[in-house]
Write a protein that holds these residues in place. Sequence first.
Motif, PDB file in Angstrom:
ATOM      1  N   LEU A 190      -3.764   5.508  -2.912  1.00 54.13           N
ATOM      2  CA  LEU A 190      -2.891   4.447  -3.410  1.00 54.13           C
ATOM      3  C   LEU A 190      -1.602   4.465  -2.607  1.00 54.13           C
ATOM      4  CD1 LEU A 190      -2.997   4.911  -7.287  1.00 54.13           C
ATOM      5  CD2 LEU A 190      -4.328   3.338  -5.893  1.00 54.13           C
ATOM      6  N   VAL A 191      -1.089   3.296  -2.285  1.00 58.97           N
ATOM      7  CA  VAL A 191       0.196   3.177  -1.596  1.00 58.97           C
ATOM      8  C   VAL A 191       1.187   2.646  -2.621  1.00 58.97           C
ATOM      9  CG1 VAL A 191       1.445   2.157   0.326  1.00 58.97           C
ATOM     10  CG2 VAL A 191      -1.002   2.650   0.570  1.00 58.97           C
ATOM     11  N   LEU A 192       2.112   3.493  -3.036  1.00 53.98           N
ATOM     12  CA  LEU A 192       3.073   3.107  -4.060  1.00 53.98           C
ATOM     13  C   LEU A 192       4.349   2.570  -3.427  1.00 53.98           C
ATOM     14  CD1 LEU A 192       2.155   6.109  -6.278  1.00 53.98           C
ATOM     15  CD2 LEU A 192       1.626   3.730  -6.742  1.00 53.98           C
TER      16      LEU A 192
ATOM     17  N   GLN B 131       8.365   6.498  -7.383  1.00 52.66           N
ATOM     18  CA  GLN B 131       7.262   5.964  -8.169  1.00 52.66           C
ATOM     19  C   GLN B 131       6.036   6.869  -8.037  1.00 52.66           C
ATOM     20  OE1 GLN B 131       5.205   2.291  -6.999  1.00 52.66           O
ATOM     21  NE2 GLN B 131       5.305   1.618  -9.139  1.00 52.66           N
ATOM     22  N   LEU B 132       5.771   7.347  -6.843  1.00 49.90           N
ATOM     23  CA  LEU B 132       4.650   8.265  -6.629  1.00 49.90           C
ATOM     24  C   LEU B 132       4.813   9.512  -7.503  1.00 49.90           C
ATOM     25  CD1 LEU B 132       2.789   9.333  -3.529  1.00 49.90           C
ATOM     26  CD2 LEU B 132       4.083  11.081  -4.719  1.00 49.90           C
ATOM     27  N   MET B 133       6.011  10.082  -7.513  1.00 50.42           N
ATOM     28  CA  MET B 133       6.245  11.298  -8.300  1.00 50.42           C
ATOM     29  C   MET B 133       6.084  11.007  -9.793  1.00 50.42           C
ATOM     30  SD  MET B 133       6.542  13.424  -5.916  1.00 50.42           S
ATOM     31  CE  MET B 133       7.011  14.912  -6.758  1.00 50.42           C
ATOM     32  N   SER B 134       6.516   9.839 -10.232  1.00 53.63           N
ATOM     33  CA  SER B 134       6.373   9.449 -11.637  1.00 53.63           C
ATOM     34  C   SER B 134       4.898   9.307 -12.013  1.00 53.63           C
ATOM     35  CB  SER B 134       7.120   8.142 -11.875  1.00 53.63           C
ATOM     36  OG  SER B 134       6.909   7.682 -13.184  1.00 53.63           O
ATOM     37  N   VAL B 135       4.112   8.671 -11.140  1.00 53.39           N
ATOM     38  CA  VAL B 135       2.684   8.506 -11.407  1.00 53.39           C
ATOM     39  C   VAL B 135       1.994   9.869 -11.399  1.00 53.39           C
ATOM     40  CG1 VAL B 135       0.511   7.540 -10.530  1.00 53.39           C
ATOM     41  CG2 VAL B 135       2.577   6.125 -10.575  1.00 53.39           C
ATOM     42  N   MET B 136       2.349  10.722 -10.461  1.00 50.94           N
ATOM     43  CA  MET B 136       1.740  12.058 -10.423  1.00 50.94           C
ATOM     44  C   MET B 136       2.061  12.842 -11.701  1.00 50.94           C
ATOM     45  SD  MET B 136       1.918  13.243  -6.424  1.00 50.94           S
ATOM     46  CE  MET B 136       0.900  14.681  -6.703  1.00 50.94           C
ATOM     47  N   ALA B 137       3.306  12.762 -12.152  1.00 55.21           N
ATOM     48  CA  ALA B 137       3.696  13.471 -13.377  1.00 55.21           C
ATOM     49  C   ALA B 137       2.966  12.904 -14.587  1.00 55.21           C
ATOM     50  CB  ALA B 137       5.206  13.383 -13.570  1.00 55.21           C
ATOM     51  N   GLY B 138       2.845  11.572 -14.651  1.00 52.17           N
ATOM     52  CA  GLY B 138       2.138  10.950 -15.761  1.00 52.17           C
ATOM     53  C   GLY B 138       0.664  11.302 -15.792  1.00 52.17           C
ATOM     54  N   LEU B 139       0.062  11.414 -14.631  1.00 53.88           N
ATOM     55  CA  LEU B 139      -1.343  11.825 -14.568  1.00 53.88           C
ATOM     56  C   LEU B 139      -1.497  13.297 -14.948  1.00 53.88           C
ATOM     57  CD1 LEU B 139      -2.509   9.867 -11.400  1.00 53.88           C
ATOM     58  CD2 LEU B 139      -3.305   9.514 -13.751  1.00 53.88           C
TER      59      LEU B 139
ATOM     60  N   PHE C 114      -1.830  13.335   3.438  1.00 54.86           N
ATOM     61  CA  PHE C 114      -1.213  13.607   4.734  1.00 54.86           C
ATOM     62  C   PHE C 114       0.304  13.597   4.633  1.00 54.86           C
ATOM     63  CE2 PHE C 114      -5.460  12.150   5.923  1.00 54.86           C
ATOM     64  CZ  PHE C 114      -5.859  13.242   6.669  1.00 54.86           C
ATOM     65  N   TYR C 115       0.812  14.437   3.751  1.00 52.49           N
ATOM     66  CA  TYR C 115       2.240  14.558   3.533  1.00 52.49           C
ATOM     67  C   TYR C 115       2.683  15.966   3.858  1.00 52.49           C
ATOM     68  CZ  TYR C 115       6.719  14.747   1.255  1.00 52.49           C
ATOM     69  OH  TYR C 115       8.052  14.907   1.014  1.00 52.49           O
ATOM     70  N   PRO C 116       3.758  16.125   4.571  1.00 51.89           N
ATOM     71  CA  PRO C 116       4.577  15.087   5.194  1.00 51.89           C
ATOM     72  C   PRO C 116       3.914  14.569   6.473  1.00 51.89           C
ATOM     73  CG  PRO C 116       5.458  17.220   5.768  1.00 51.89           C
ATOM     74  CD  PRO C 116       4.300  17.459   4.817  1.00 51.89           C
TER      75      PRO C 116
ATOM     76  N   ALA D  39       3.935   5.919   9.861  1.00 48.38           N
ATOM     77  CA  ALA D  39       3.496   7.134   9.170  1.00 48.38           C
ATOM     78  C   ALA D  39       4.627   7.734   8.339  1.00 48.38           C
ATOM     79  CB  ALA D  39       2.975   8.159  10.170  1.00 48.38           C
ATOM     80  N   GLU D  40       5.828   7.729   8.884  1.00 44.61           N
ATOM     81  CA  GLU D  40       6.972   8.304   8.170  1.00 44.61           C
ATOM     82  C   GLU D  40       7.340   7.479   6.946  1.00 44.61           C
ATOM     83  OE1 GLU D  40       9.890   8.835  11.295  1.00 44.61           O
ATOM     84  OE2 GLU D  40       8.507  10.160  12.369  1.00 44.61           O
ATOM     85  N   ASP D  41       7.086   6.169   6.999  1.00 46.63           N
ATOM     86  CA  ASP D  41       7.329   5.306   5.845  1.00 46.63           C
ATOM     87  C   ASP D  41       6.249   5.507   4.780  1.00 46.63           C
ATOM     88  OD1 ASP D  41       8.359   3.019   4.275  1.00 46.63           O
ATOM     89  OD2 ASP D  41       6.537   2.021   5.000  1.00 46.63           O
ATOM     90  N   LEU D  42       5.001   5.600   5.201  1.00 48.22           N
ATOM     91  CA  LEU D  42       3.897   5.681   4.249  1.00 48.22           C
ATOM     92  C   LEU D  42       3.694   7.071   3.651  1.00 48.22           C
ATOM     93  CD1 LEU D  42       1.213   3.445   5.974  1.00 48.22           C
ATOM     94  CD2 LEU D  42       2.428   2.977   3.838  1.00 48.22           C
ATOM     95  N   ALA D  43       3.867   8.109   4.422  1.00 40.94           N
ATOM     96  CA  ALA D  43       3.531   9.461   3.972  1.00 40.94           C
ATOM     97  C   ALA D  43       4.148   9.835   2.617  1.00 40.94           C
ATOM     98  CB  ALA D  43       3.897  10.486   5.038  1.00 40.94           C
ATOM     99  N   PRO D  44       5.403   9.513   2.362  1.00 45.28           N
ATOM    100  CA  PRO D  44       5.972   9.884   1.056  1.00 45.28           C
ATOM    101  C   PRO D  44       5.486   9.016  -0.109  1.00 45.28           C
ATOM    102  CG  PRO D  44       7.711   9.446   2.680  1.00 45.28           C
ATOM    103  CD  PRO D  44       6.421   9.001   3.273  1.00 45.28           C
TER     104      PRO D  44
END
Length: 128
Positions: free
Chosen positions: A51-53, A58-66, A77-79, A96-101
């Motif tokens: 998923l590209v958030l 937002q990614l961290m929030s979704v990960m915590a909620g899951l 592929f982070y970082p 890549a630097e924009d998407l990875a996080p």
Amino acid sequence: HAAMGRLVLRYFPLILERRQQQWTRYAQGLKGVRIAQVPADTRFNHAYFPLVLESESQLMSVMAGLAEIDVLPRRYFYPSLSVLPYLTDTATCPVAEDLAPRVMCLPLYHDLKDSDIDRIIARVQALI
């Protein structure tokens, strides 16, 4: 053991078929959520459902909620390899630097139940 790996090969077509079904179930349930695109002419093995958030927060929030429902997605592929401190002579890689996080992969393995996929879909939809 090498023989164990060879034994799995006979089941590989079934495993690939099941992963495609699971990937499709995620994609249908998460319409409107950006998914990393695969070129149409690719023989895709459906190994990941990235998923590209909108943002890393937002990614961290979704990960915590899951995690609250015992689902542990992983970063994809982070970082970005271009920012690893121990590499030298790297070029900037702005895409890549924009998407990875902002990219995470939802669980995907051959015996993941449809009911679990549906539960994950519902939780992601509630979090974004």
